[in-house]
Design a protein around this motif. Structure first.
Motif, PDB file in Angstrom:
ATOM      1  N   TYR A  69      27.465 -54.835 -38.154  1.00  0.00           N
ATOM      2  CA  TYR A  69      28.398 -54.147 -37.252  1.00  0.00           C
ATOM      3  C   TYR A  69      29.668 -54.988 -37.079  1.00  0.00           C
ATOM      4  N   THR A  70      29.504 -56.277 -36.818  1.00  0.00           N
ATOM      5  CA  THR A  70      30.639 -57.168 -36.598  1.00  0.00           C
ATOM      6  C   THR A  70      31.528 -57.229 -37.837  1.00  0.00           C
ATOM      7  N   ARG A 123      23.491 -56.251 -36.138  1.00  0.00           N
ATOM      8  CA  ARG A 123      24.646 -56.681 -35.333  1.00  0.00           C
ATOM      9  C   ARG A 123      25.669 -57.419 -36.207  1.00  0.00           C
ATOM     10  N   GLU A 167      19.366 -58.172 -35.082  1.00  0.00           N
ATOM     11  CA  GLU A 167      20.414 -59.178 -35.263  1.00  0.00           C
ATOM     12  C   GLU A 167      21.129 -58.996 -36.608  1.00  0.00           C
ATOM     13  N   ILE A 178      22.933 -50.308 -31.281  1.00  0.00           N
ATOM     14  CA  ILE A 178      24.170 -51.101 -31.292  1.00  0.00           C
ATOM     15  C   ILE A 178      25.353 -50.260 -30.821  1.00  0.00           C
TER      16      ILE A 178
END
Length: 162
Positions: A130-131, A127, A124, A52
């Motif tokens: 991370y977001t 992710r 996913e 990522i």
């Protein structure tokens, strides 16, 4: 100099992501590190974290670190990924009282202050974590910028000599 220490469990997923994101902003007068309350020293960031960060064009070389008293003393703020981490830090290092917050709490979020642990999950899942971290780091950057402006005004715009 403001020093932020991000803390999670093993220092291989969430706190290294947070460290890399904030370091990538290259904010003058800000130092950033990460550690884990139950980390083994020297482990790399998880493969999904590495992927990522690469996708986001954020360079970062990471080796996990166990949280130490020196790190606690070094830090201006200790930002944990969960309430549980916050209480672990405070129980291990009572002298950290007043500078330990969850990342979301420091960013101004009052409820649901945990960052989801993606460990063992899909790319996913990482992710999404991370977001979530990125969103809250953006908020703390704004908060730190405002506090830095006030600090400069109080100092008459003069830099402190070291």
């Amino acid at each position: 100099m403001t020093r932020i220490l991000f803390v999670c469990t093993g220092n291989t997923c969430r706190s290294p992501m947070a460290e890399a994101i904030l370091k990538s902003e290259k904010i003058p007068g800000l130092e950033v590190k990460s550690a884990g309350v139950y980390a083994t020293n020297g482990a790399p960031a998880s493969l999904h974290v590495q992927q990522i960060l690469e996708e986001e064009k954020i360079g970062h070389s990471h080796q996990s670190s166990m949280l130490t008293e020196e790190m606690v003393d070094w830090s201006t703020y200790i930002l944990t990924m969960t309430e549980g981490h916050k209480y672990s830090v405070l129980s291990m290092f009572p002298n950290a009282q007043g500078k330990v917050f969850t990342l979301k709490e420091f960013a101004g979020q009052k409820i649901n202050s945990d960052i989801h642990d993606p460990y063992g999950g899909s790319l996913e899942t990482y992710r999404k974590t991370y977001t979530d971290i990125r969103e809250h780091i953006n908020k703390i950057i704004e908060k730190l910028a405002v506090s830095e402006i006030f600090r400069e005004e109080e100092d008459g715009g003069k830099e402190e000599e070291v």
